[in-house]
Design a protein around this motif. Structure first.
Motif, PDB file in Angstrom:
ATOM      1  N   LYS A 119      -7.246  21.103  10.373  1.00 53.45           N
ATOM      2  CA  LYS A 119      -5.815  20.905  10.875  1.00 53.45           C
ATOM      3  C   LYS A 119      -5.100  19.971  10.212  1.00 53.45           C
ATOM      4  N   ILE A 120      -5.694  18.738   9.944  1.00 51.61           N
ATOM      5  CA  ILE A 120      -5.014  17.550   9.268  1.00 51.61           C
ATOM      6  C   ILE A 120      -4.720  18.271   7.747  1.00 51.61           C
ATOM      7  N   LEU A 121      -5.670  18.548   7.022  1.00 53.51           N
ATOM      8  CA  LEU A 121      -5.494  18.967   5.647  1.00 53.51           C
ATOM      9  C   LEU A 121      -4.404  20.085   5.400  1.00 53.51           C
ATOM     10  N   LYS A 122      -4.382  21.130   6.434  1.00 53.03           N
ATOM     11  CA  LYS A 122      -3.273  22.257   6.597  1.00 53.03           C
ATOM     12  C   LYS A 122      -1.928  21.691   6.602  1.00 53.03           C
ATOM     13  N   LYS A 123      -1.493  20.849   7.379  1.00 57.59           N
ATOM     14  CA  LYS A 123      -0.373  20.002   7.190  1.00 57.59           C
ATOM     15  C   LYS A 123       0.074  19.058   6.239  1.00 57.59           C
ATOM     16  N   ALA A 124      -1.194  18.292   5.713  1.00 58.10           N
ATOM     17  CA  ALA A 124      -1.017  17.661   4.767  1.00 58.10           C
ATOM     18  C   ALA A 124      -0.722  18.326   3.304  1.00 58.10           C
ATOM     19  N   LEU A 125      -0.848  19.543   3.362  1.00 54.20           N
ATOM     20  CA  LEU A 125      -0.519  20.148   2.208  1.00 54.20           C
ATOM     21  C   LEU A 125       0.824  20.367   1.943  1.00 54.20           C
ATOM     22  N   ILE A 126       1.291  20.633   2.943  1.00 57.69           N
ATOM     23  CA  ILE A 126       2.736  21.046   3.034  1.00 57.69           C
ATOM     24  C   ILE A 126       3.688  19.740   2.386  1.00 57.69           C
ATOM     25  N   TYR A 127       3.002  18.673   2.909  1.00 56.70           N
ATOM     26  CA  TYR A 127       3.866  17.043   2.521  1.00 56.70           C
ATOM     27  C   TYR A 127       3.059  16.612   1.396  1.00 56.70           C
ATOM     28  N   SER A 128       2.533  17.106   0.875  1.00 59.39           N
ATOM     29  CA  SER A 128       2.024  16.245  -0.436  1.00 59.39           C
ATOM     30  C   SER A 128       3.013  16.271  -1.685  1.00 59.39           C
ATOM     31  N   TRP A 149       0.809  -1.273  -0.013  1.00 56.01           N
ATOM     32  CA  TRP A 149       0.131  -0.076  -0.006  1.00 56.01           C
ATOM     33  C   TRP A 149       1.024   1.238  -0.018  1.00 56.01           C
ATOM     34  N   LEU A 150       0.869   2.044  -0.980  1.00 57.24           N
ATOM     35  CA  LEU A 150       1.628   3.377  -1.157  1.00 57.24           C
ATOM     36  C   LEU A 150       1.016   4.434  -0.335  1.00 57.24           C
ATOM     37  N   SER A 151       1.987   5.017   0.587  1.00 56.28           N
ATOM     38  CA  SER A 151       1.678   6.207   1.382  1.00 56.28           C
ATOM     39  C   SER A 151       2.750   7.494   1.255  1.00 56.28           C
ATOM     40  N   THR A 152       2.502   8.493   0.803  1.00 60.01           N
ATOM     41  CA  THR A 152       3.288   9.487   0.626  1.00 60.01           C
ATOM     42  C   THR A 152       3.089  10.878   1.662  1.00 60.01           C
ATOM     43  N   ASN A 153       1.982  10.443   2.439  1.00 53.26           N
ATOM     44  CA  ASN A 153       1.825  11.734   3.387  1.00 53.26           C
ATOM     45  C   ASN A 153       1.646  11.249   4.655  1.00 53.26           C
ATOM     46  N   PRO A 154       2.294  11.699   5.633  1.00 53.67           N
ATOM     47  CA  PRO A 154       2.287  11.291   7.000  1.00 53.67           C
ATOM     48  C   PRO A 154       0.792  11.657   7.677  1.00 53.67           C
ATOM     49  N   TYR A 155       0.409  12.820   7.166  1.00 55.01           N
ATOM     50  CA  TYR A 155      -0.682  13.336   8.048  1.00 55.01           C
ATOM     51  C   TYR A 155      -2.246  12.572   7.423  1.00 55.01           C
ATOM     52  N   LEU A 156      -2.135  11.927   5.989  1.00 60.02           N
ATOM     53  CA  LEU A 156      -3.078  11.070   5.660  1.00 60.02           C
ATOM     54  C   LEU A 156      -2.976   9.546   5.871  1.00 60.02           C
ATOM     55  N   MET A 157      -1.957   9.279   6.290  1.00 60.20           N
ATOM     56  CA  MET A 157      -1.849   7.843   6.480  1.00 60.20           C
ATOM     57  C   MET A 157      -2.621   7.119   7.238  1.00 60.20           C
ATOM     58  N   ARG A 158      -3.373   7.702   8.328  1.00 58.42           N
ATOM     59  CA  ARG A 158      -4.432   7.203   9.521  1.00 58.42           C
ATOM     60  C   ARG A 158      -5.609   6.818   8.565  1.00 58.42           C
ATOM     61  N   GLU A 173       9.912  19.756   4.702  1.00 54.42           N
ATOM     62  CA  GLU A 173       9.268  21.155   4.209  1.00 54.42           C
ATOM     63  C   GLU A 173      10.072  21.884   3.068  1.00 54.42           C
ATOM     64  N   ASP A 174      11.445  21.568   2.890  1.00 54.48           N
ATOM     65  CA  ASP A 174      12.212  22.415   1.898  1.00 54.48           C
ATOM     66  C   ASP A 174      12.452  21.455   0.740  1.00 54.48           C
ATOM     67  N   GLU A 175      12.141  20.214   0.765  1.00 54.18           N
ATOM     68  CA  GLU A 175      12.294  19.405  -0.481  1.00 54.18           C
ATOM     69  C   GLU A 175      11.206  19.563  -1.572  1.00 54.18           C
ATOM     70  N   THR A 176      11.981  19.478  -2.798  1.00 51.06           N
ATOM     71  CA  THR A 176      11.051  19.774  -4.097  1.00 51.06           C
ATOM     72  C   THR A 176      10.140  18.670  -4.172  1.00 51.06           C
ATOM     73  N   THR A 177       9.002  18.896  -4.806  1.00 47.68           N
ATOM     74  CA  THR A 177       8.007  17.802  -4.945  1.00 47.68           C
ATOM     75  C   THR A 177       8.645  17.227  -6.261  1.00 47.68           C
ATOM     76  N   SER A 178       8.777  15.912  -6.272  1.00 52.97           N
ATOM     77  CA  SER A 178       9.142  15.010  -7.478  1.00 52.97           C
ATOM     78  C   SER A 178       8.759  13.619  -7.370  1.00 52.97           C
ATOM     79  N   LEU A 179       7.771  13.288  -8.289  1.00 48.82           N
ATOM     80  CA  LEU A 179       7.330  12.021  -8.552  1.00 48.82           C
ATOM     81  C   LEU A 179       8.564  11.163  -9.006  1.00 48.82           C
ATOM     82  N   ASP A 180       9.391  11.537  -9.821  1.00 45.12           N
ATOM     83  CA  ASP A 180      10.538  10.862 -10.230  1.00 45.12           C
ATOM     84  C   ASP A 180      11.370  10.569  -8.966  1.00 45.12           C
TER      85      ASP A 180
END
Length: 247
Positions: free
Chosen positions: A145-154, A9-18, A42-49
């Motif tokens: 609150k969850i979505l606000k944090k999830a946006l940062i790590y999406s 199961w793929l999970s890429t966001n710590p705030y949505l894992m639950r 927080e400082d990492e560039t979003t990269s699917l690759d």
């Protein structure tokens, strides 16, 4: 996590894992399932690759094809990975992923931000209703609150400054299951249905009666049974082909 799982199961966001846990717990009663986690800083560039590269590094250690499962952006990741490394994928299950895999809850968030001229709190409150269907004030406040944090790590390809309009799809070289909810207001069922043009005989499309965009959380047992049935049909097909070959 199983060290050598059959299902990942793929999970890429710590705030949505639950929201993955109820269906993972249900499936774990019947199959060996692991949850692969990828977390942006927080400082990492979003990269699917980059995520695809890390996922491949992990599956190199597993040393066998696995069934991949992904919801929303994680489904996009699974699709991109499976198209690049089809030999490592026994099947792919996409949850809440329409015919344009680039459309996810994050793209919907930025659509609302561009359309409504109000603050982030108001936008996220509106979004929470569409994602989860809750109307209770206290639930909504917690979800905001969850979505606000999830946006940062999406890992979504969308941001305030960049919009990814489209990822093309084609017939896959591996078995595919696509599922969505009848009342999803982010990825409409009509967008899920368009997958039918790309499905092979062994592929499967299933509509969950309700549960909004996070239907896998609200309908864990119902969805879990459908996924198990899909995997079982694939095993039956393989065994039948082997029997015919040896006949």
């Amino acid at each position: 996590m199983y060290k050598n799982p059959d299902i990942l199961w793929l999970s890429t966001n710590p705030y949505l894992m639950r929201f993955n846990l109820p269906v993972i717990k249900y499936l774990s009663q019947y199959v060996s399932i692991g949850q692969w986690e990828y977390q942006l800083t927080e400082d990492e560039t979003t990269s699917l690759d980059l995520a695809i590269e890390f996922l491949n590094n992990y599956l190199e250690m597993v040393k066998k094809p696995v069934h991949l499962v992904g919801h929303s952006t994680c489904g996009l990741l699974g699709l991109q990975y499976a198209n690049k490394y089809p030999e490592k994928v026994k099947s792919l299950t996409l949850l809440g992923v329409g015919i344009n895999p680039a459309l996810d809850w994050v793209s919907y968030y930025y659509l609302l931000r561009n359309h409504f001229k109000c603050n982030q709190e108001a936008i996220l409150t509106h979004l929470a209703k569409y994602l989860f269907g809750y109307r209770n004030f206290y639930y909504q406040k917690s979800l905001v609150k969850i979505l606000k944090k999830a946006l940062i790590y999406s890992l979504s390809p969308h941001s305030l400054y960049r919009k990814c309009d489209y990822f093309s799809v084609e017939k896959t070289a591996y078995p595919l299951m696509v599922s969505g909810s009848n009342d999803d207001q982010v990825v409409f069922w009509s967008e899920i249905e368009k997958w039918k043009s790309y499905l092979k005989p062994e592929d499967y499309i299933w509509q969950c009666p309700n549960g909004e965009h996070f239907f896998h959380y609200f309908q864990a047992k119902l969805l879990g049974n459908q996924i198990l049935s899909f995997w079982s049909s694939l095993e039956h097909s393989v065994n039948h082909k082997l029997a015919m070959k040896n006949y």
